[in-house]
Design a protein around this motif. Structure first.
Motif, mmCIF file in Angstrom:
data_model
loop_
_atom_site.group_PDB
_atom_site.id
_atom_site.type_symbol
_atom_site.label_atom_id
_atom_site.label_comp_id
_atom_site.label_asym_id
_atom_site.label_seq_id
_atom_site.Cartn_x
_atom_site.Cartn_y
_atom_site.Cartn_z
ATOM 1 N N CYS A 1 134.060 134.480 5.445
ATOM 2 C CA CYS A 1 134.109 135.363 6.617
ATOM 3 C C CYS A 1 132.728 135.577 7.223
ATOM 4 O O CYS A 1 131.759 135.809 6.499
ATOM 5 C CB CYS A 1 134.700 136.721 6.236
ATOM 6 S SG CYS A 1 136.445 136.628 5.889
ATOM 7 N N GLU A 2 132.695 135.550 8.535
ATOM 8 C CA GLU A 2 131.504 135.919 9.296
ATOM 9 C C GLU A 2 131.721 137.337 9.823
ATOM 10 O O GLU A 2 132.873 137.771 9.975
ATOM 11 C CB GLU A 2 131.334 134.981 10.506
ATOM 12 C CG GLU A 2 131.107 133.536 10.160
ATOM 13 C CD GLU A 2 129.766 133.296 9.497
ATOM 14 O OE1 GLU A 2 128.872 134.169 9.618
ATOM 15 O OE2 GLU A 2 129.624 132.268 8.819
ATOM 16 N N GLY B 1 132.643 140.254 11.981
ATOM 17 C CA GLY B 1 133.580 140.311 13.111
ATOM 18 C C GLY B 1 134.891 139.597 12.830
ATOM 19 O O GLY B 1 135.885 139.823 13.527
ATOM 20 N N ASP B 2 134.908 138.731 11.842
ATOM 21 C CA ASP B 2 136.184 138.093 11.481
ATOM 22 C C ASP B 2 137.146 139.145 10.936
ATOM 23 O O ASP B 2 136.724 140.209 10.476
ATOM 24 C CB ASP B 2 135.969 137.029 10.393
ATOM 25 C CG ASP B 2 135.330 135.760 10.941
ATOM 26 O OD1 ASP B 2 135.316 135.597 12.168
ATOM 27 O OD2 ASP B 2 134.846 134.952 10.124
ATOM 28 N N GLU B 3 138.418 138.808 10.972
ATOM 29 C CA GLU B 3 139.428 139.754 10.477
ATOM 30 C C GLU B 3 140.160 139.186 9.259
ATOM 31 O O GLU B 3 140.415 137.980 9.178
ATOM 32 C CB GLU B 3 140.439 140.079 11.579
ATOM 33 C CG GLU B 3 139.787 140.853 12.717
ATOM 34 C CD GLU B 3 140.713 141.125 13.896
ATOM 35 O OE1 GLU B 3 140.259 141.785 14.838
ATOM 36 O OE2 GLU B 3 141.869 140.650 13.884
ATOM 37 N N ALA C 1 133.208 141.905 7.835
ATOM 38 C CA ALA C 1 134.483 141.585 8.491
ATOM 39 C C ALA C 1 135.311 142.867 8.651
ATOM 40 O O ALA C 1 134.906 143.948 8.211
ATOM 41 C CB ALA C 1 135.232 140.549 7.663
ATOM 42 N N GLN C 2 136.447 142.735 9.289
ATOM 43 C CA GLN C 2 137.329 143.882 9.540
ATOM 44 C C GLN C 2 138.653 143.631 8.830
ATOM 45 O O GLN C 2 139.147 142.517 8.847
ATOM 46 C CB GLN C 2 137.639 144.020 11.038
ATOM 47 C CG GLN C 2 136.435 144.103 11.935
ATOM 48 C CD GLN C 2 135.681 145.396 11.718
ATOM 49 O OE1 GLN C 2 136.274 146.451 11.501
ATOM 50 N NE2 GLN C 2 134.355 145.304 11.759
ATOM 51 N N THR D 1 145.364 137.819 15.006
ATOM 52 C CA THR D 1 144.654 137.724 16.285
ATOM 53 C C THR D 1 143.798 136.452 16.249
ATOM 54 O O THR D 1 143.692 135.804 15.195
ATOM 55 C CB THR D 1 143.712 138.933 16.508
ATOM 56 O OG1 THR D 1 142.535 138.739 15.702
ATOM 57 C CG2 THR D 1 144.360 140.261 16.155
ATOM 58 N N ARG E 1 140.836 136.318 15.908
ATOM 59 C CA ARG E 1 139.726 136.536 14.964
ATOM 60 C C ARG E 1 140.177 136.486 13.503
ATOM 61 O O ARG E 1 139.356 136.629 12.597
ATOM 62 C CB ARG E 1 139.085 137.905 15.222
ATOM 63 C CG ARG E 1 138.579 138.072 16.629
ATOM 64 C CD ARG E 1 137.141 138.466 16.680
ATOM 65 N NE ARG E 1 136.284 137.541 15.949
ATOM 66 C CZ ARG E 1 134.985 137.435 16.115
ATOM 67 N NH1 ARG E 1 134.394 138.202 16.989
ATOM 68 N NH2 ARG E 1 134.261 136.595 15.412
ATOM 69 N N THR E 2 141.479 136.352 13.277
ATOM 70 C CA THR E 2 141.956 136.371 11.893
ATOM 71 C C THR E 2 141.421 135.165 11.133
ATOM 72 O O THR E 2 141.611 134.018 11.554
ATOM 73 C CB THR E 2 143.503 136.332 11.853
ATOM 74 O OG1 THR E 2 143.999 137.384 12.674
ATOM 75 C CG2 THR E 2 144.003 136.506 10.421
ATOM 76 N N LYS E 3 140.771 135.438 10.009
ATOM 77 C CA LYS E 3 140.197 134.345 9.211
ATOM 78 C C LYS E 3 141.014 134.109 7.947
ATOM 79 O O LYS E 3 141.261 132.971 7.566
ATOM 80 C CB LYS E 3 138.766 134.728 8.851
ATOM 81 C CG LYS E 3 137.848 133.587 8.457
ATOM 82 C CD LYS E 3 137.806 132.543 9.551
ATOM 83 C CE LYS E 3 136.703 131.524 9.381
ATOM 84 N NZ LYS E 3 135.380 132.015 9.696
#
Ligand SMILES: Cc1ncc(COP(=O)(O)O)c(C=O)c1O
Length: 388
Positions: free
Chosen positions: A111-112, A114-116, A136-137, A160, A162-164
């Motif tokens: 994860c970077e 901001g990733d979710e 991450a979130q 979304t 951004r989902t990782k």
């Protein structure tokens, strides 16, 4: 604390975990500790003897970073034997300092900021902390009482751009839910459709009393996109040894290993051969471990129901969850903090596993991985609580 410049201020709980708080309370108040999930008896003697032998034989220095060859071979053989999965022990298996490190290293590696990361709530508390540490979130999908089902649309909506990762724990702590074939098929389909990597936490894989543990990696399209995590602590009653593992395709294992080598580097040299012995134990022995725990689980569930709690369904793990509203109480945190003084028992407030504090507030988790007489003593003491 919320304004603190330090990373710790973002971590769930902002201090010691509720487990540490409750275990300390149990000692201070001489209470029966059904809080933190650790057994009060040792596991299979062969496993423990193997650790002693390894220490005596001098296996006390840094083991290989990816784990000893015999443990990696045993992990691969175990996955093949129980689930028909094929992993190359040299490139697709990594030994970690418990599942906790495996989870943290996986999230840090993949994860970077901001990733979710999607997970189900209630969730094991290290998930939130690891997601935070990666910047991450988390996005949570609720397992709803009384049956711990989830709304498929809520899961779809949680995905979304951004989902990782999707992080799935089954059998599930704290609820004891064992995800069904249909539920897992839906999760798998969404991962494939949205090109997500799944991370599975299967530490209770052998502690299922009803239904069956089905690894997500076995669902169509999932073998190459799943990072499977498990550990020895729960199955072999050695939670203090902290031997866990990751199984996944080589590039994912290499990524997790990169993070692991700067967290612990290596871990548990003499415990690795011992866990290898455990993973190779006969099926009957391993099933016997689950069956013995199942009897304790029933004993505690019946006891709690007899005391008057609403006992929620639980089909595996070390845990039984109750709703305290039957006692006219709604605040599980206050309930657990006062329980040692009121009747000499320690439990864990499930609210610490929730973002939705209203949903988690009336729920309390009790651990059943204790001697029958300890369970009976706890139930006796809880009965006095009602009598007063
Ligand atoms: C769901 C879940 N995952 C991971 C862990 C931690 O496993 P380990 O002790 O192997 O780090 C626990 C321990 O309670 C757990 O309940």
């Amino acid at each position: 604390m919320a304004d603190s410049p330090y990373l710790a201020s973002r971590l769930h709980g902002f201090g010691t975990t509720i487990f540490a708080e409750m275990s300390a309370l149990a000692v201070a108040k001489n209470a029966v500790n059904l809080g933190q999930g650790f057994p009060d008896t040792d596991g299979p003697v062969e496993v423990f003897d193997a650790a002693v032998t390894a220490i005596r034989a001098g296996q006390n220095q840094y083991p290989p970073g990816i784990g000893t060859p015999e443990l990696r071979a045993a992990i691969a053989a175990h996955r093949l034997h129980w689930y028909g999965q094929s992993f190359d022990p040299d490139t697709e298996v990594l030994v970690t300092a418990g599942a906790t490190e495996a989870i943290a290293a996986t999230i840090l590696a993949l994860c970077e900021p901001g990733d979710e990361v999607i997970t189900f709530e209630p969730y094991y508390d290290s998930y939130a902390a690891s997601i935070s540490m990666a910047g991450a979130q988390r996005r949570v999908v609720q397992l709803r009482t009384p049956d711990w089902s989830f709304d498929p649309d809520a899961l779809r909506d949680a995905i979304t751009p951004r989902t990782k990762l999707l992080l799935l724990n089954s059998p599930h702590n704290p609820t004891g839910k064992v995800f069904s074939r249909d539920e897992l098929a839906l999760v798998a389909r969404l991962c494939v459709d949205h090109d997500l990597v799944a991370v599975t936490d299967e530490v209770y894989e052998h502690l299922v009393f009803e239904g069956e543990h089905l690894p997500l990696a076995n669902f169509p399209g999932m073998a190459d996109r799943t990072i499977t995590i498990s550990s020895a602590g729960k199955t072999f009653s050695c939670t203090g040894w902290k031997i866990g593992w990751v199984c996944a395709r080589p590039d994912l294992v290499a990524a997790v290993r990169t993070a692991k080598q700067f967290l612990t580097y290596v871990n548990g040299a003499p415990f690795q051969p011992a866990v290898a012995v455990g993973l190779g134990l006969p099926d009957d022995t391993i099933r016997g471990i689950g069956a013995e725990l199942g009897a304790k689980h029933r004993r505690l569930s019946h006891g709690l129901a007899a005391v008057g709690f609403t006992v929620l369904p639980s089909h595996g793990t070390y845990f039984v969850t109750v709703d305290i509203r039957a006692f006219g109480e709604t605040d599980g945190l206050a309930f657990c903090r006062t329980l040692p003084d009121r009747c000499g028992v320690v439990a864990v407030p499930s609210v610490v596993f929730y973002d939705d504090k209203d949903a988690g507030s009336p729920l309390v988790r009790f651990a059943c991985c204790k001697k029958p007489e300890v369970i009976d003593e706890a139930v006796d003491r809880l009965t006095q609580l009602v009598a007063r």
